[in-house]
Design a protein around this motif. Structure first.
Motif, PDB file in Angstrom:
ATOM      1  N   VAL A   1       0.831  -1.208   0.000  1.00  0.00           N
ATOM      2  CA  VAL A   1       0.000   0.000   0.000  1.00  0.00           C
ATOM      3  C   VAL A   1       0.863   1.255   0.000  1.00  0.00           C
ATOM      4  CG1 VAL A   1      -1.668   1.328   1.364  1.00  0.00           C
ATOM      5  CG2 VAL A   1      -1.993  -1.139   1.049  1.00  0.00           C
ATOM      6  N   LEU A   2       1.868   1.293   0.853  1.00  0.00           N
ATOM      7  CA  LEU A   2       2.747   2.456   0.930  1.00  0.00           C
ATOM      8  C   LEU A   2       3.493   2.654  -0.390  1.00  0.00           C
ATOM      9  CD1 LEU A   2       3.577   4.593   3.068  1.00  0.00           C
ATOM     10  CD2 LEU A   2       5.562   3.158   3.551  1.00  0.00           C
ATOM     11  N   GLY A   3       3.966   1.564  -0.983  1.00  0.00           N
ATOM     12  CA  GLY A   3       4.662   1.654  -2.267  1.00  0.00           C
ATOM     13  C   GLY A   3       3.777   2.232  -3.358  1.00  0.00           C
ATOM     14  N   ILE A   4       2.538   1.770  -3.419  1.00  0.00           N
ATOM     15  CA  ILE A   4       1.606   2.274  -4.435  1.00  0.00           C
ATOM     16  C   ILE A   4       1.301   3.749  -4.196  1.00  0.00           C
ATOM     17  CG2 ILE A   4      -0.770   2.093  -5.292  1.00  0.00           C
ATOM     18  CD1 ILE A   4      -0.457  -1.007  -4.779  1.00  0.00           C
ATOM     19  N   ILE A   5       1.045   4.120  -2.947  1.00  0.00           N
ATOM     20  CA  ILE A   5       0.737   5.527  -2.625  1.00  0.00           C
ATOM     21  C   ILE A   5       1.880   6.441  -3.062  1.00  0.00           C
ATOM     22  CG2 ILE A   5       0.487   7.182  -0.724  1.00  0.00           C
ATOM     23  CD1 ILE A   5      -1.174   4.972   0.716  1.00  0.00           C
ATOM     24  N   PHE A   6       3.100   6.096  -2.691  1.00  0.00           N
ATOM     25  CA  PHE A   6       4.223   6.974  -3.038  1.00  0.00           C
ATOM     26  C   PHE A   6       4.512   6.956  -4.535  1.00  0.00           C
ATOM     27  CE2 PHE A   6       5.065   7.326   1.481  1.00  0.00           C
ATOM     28  CZ  PHE A   6       5.491   8.636   1.567  1.00  0.00           C
ATOM     29  N   PHE A   7       4.379   5.807  -5.176  1.00  0.00           N
ATOM     30  CA  PHE A   7       4.576   5.736  -6.627  1.00  0.00           C
ATOM     31  C   PHE A   7       3.612   6.683  -7.335  1.00  0.00           C
ATOM     32  CE2 PHE A   7       3.145   4.077 -10.714  1.00  0.00           C
ATOM     33  CZ  PHE A   7       4.328   4.128 -11.435  1.00  0.00           C
ATOM     34  N   VAL A   8       2.343   6.623  -6.959  1.00  0.00           N
ATOM     35  CA  VAL A   8       1.321   7.458  -7.605  1.00  0.00           C
ATOM     36  C   VAL A   8       1.604   8.941  -7.357  1.00  0.00           C
ATOM     37  CG1 VAL A   8      -1.138   8.065  -7.566  1.00  0.00           C
ATOM     38  CG2 VAL A   8      -0.448   5.665  -7.641  1.00  0.00           C
ATOM     39  N   HIS A   9       2.014   9.301  -6.147  1.00  0.00           N
ATOM     40  CA  HIS A   9       2.317  10.701  -5.858  1.00  0.00           C
ATOM     41  C   HIS A   9       3.545  11.181  -6.623  1.00  0.00           C
ATOM     42  CE1 HIS A   9      -0.569  12.087  -2.826  1.00  0.00           C
ATOM     43  NE2 HIS A   9      -0.754  10.790  -2.647  1.00  0.00           N
ATOM     44  N   GLY A  10       4.555  10.338  -6.750  1.00  0.00           N
ATOM     45  CA  GLY A  10       5.724  10.701  -7.548  1.00  0.00           C
ATOM     46  C   GLY A  10       5.361  10.875  -9.014  1.00  0.00           C
ATOM     47  N   LEU A  11       4.571   9.948  -9.539  1.00  0.00           N
ATOM     48  CA  LEU A  11       4.130  10.014 -10.930  1.00  0.00           C
ATOM     49  C   LEU A  11       3.306  11.280 -11.161  1.00  0.00           C
ATOM     50  CD1 LEU A  11       4.072   8.504 -13.641  1.00  0.00           C
ATOM     51  CD2 LEU A  11       1.988   7.370 -12.835  1.00  0.00           C
ATOM     52  N   GLN A  12       2.438  11.595 -10.219  1.00  0.00           N
ATOM     53  CA  GLN A  12       1.594  12.790 -10.326  1.00  0.00           C
ATOM     54  C   GLN A  12       2.438  14.061 -10.394  1.00  0.00           C
ATOM     55  OE1 GLN A  12      -0.738  13.629  -6.805  1.00  0.00           O
ATOM     56  NE2 GLN A  12      -2.377  14.547  -8.034  1.00  0.00           N
ATOM     57  N   LYS A  13       3.519  14.104  -9.632  1.00  0.00           N
ATOM     58  CA  LYS A  13       4.383  15.283  -9.656  1.00  0.00           C
ATOM     59  C   LYS A  13       5.001  15.469 -11.049  1.00  0.00           C
ATOM     60  CE  LYS A  13       5.705  15.511  -4.773  1.00  0.00           C
ATOM     61  NZ  LYS A  13       4.703  14.592  -4.247  1.00  0.00           N
TER      62      LYS A  13
END
Length: 134
Positions: A15-27
């Motif tokens: 879950v943490l990996g997906i959350i941070f991946f998505v936020h990095g991608l969004q940036k």
């Protein structure tokens, strides 16, 4: 089925990996220059937007794979601590930094407990990378 204490860590790691991946991608997708400008506006050097976004993107993938779990989790903890200290603290707990604290707690758990089940850390380095999970 859920007798292994590593199951909870696996869920947190994914879950943490997906959350941070998505936020990095969004940036990156939203225009990293915009994020850089926001960083500048709150007193953080703009180039740090690139650093944070890259750590979130690559680190998120690494967490999902269970690679470098303790290092990545430590980096995520520091990123969230920075977010709270520079932006979210003044907003108060509810509607401000409560989710950041949850992400920090998840990161801290993985920093302390290691990779858990189904991880490249465990496959490549064995129990040495994951001493706290049986």
């Amino acid at each position: 089925m859920f007798a292994n204490k590593g199951t909870g860590s696996l869920i947190i790691r994914l879950v943490l990996g997906i959350i941070f991946f998505v936020h990095g991608l969004q940036k990156f997708q939203g225009g990293i220059e915009n994020t850089s400008g926001f960083f500048d506006s709150v007193g953080i050097p703009g180039f740090m937007a690139y650093v944070v976004a890259a750590i979130e993107l690559v680190g998120g993938i690494c967490l999902v794979l269970g690679l470098g779990t303790r290092i990545v989790s430590g980096a995520f903890f520091i990123i969230m601590l920075g977010a709270v200290a520079t932006v979210k603290w003044s907003m108060g707990f509810v509607g401000g930094y409560e989710l950041d604290v949850a992400l920090m707690a998840m990161s801290l758990h993985l920093l302390v407990s290691g990779s858990s089940l189904l991880s490249l850390d465990r496959m490549m380095f064995g129990r040495a990378a994951d001493q706290n999970n049986a």
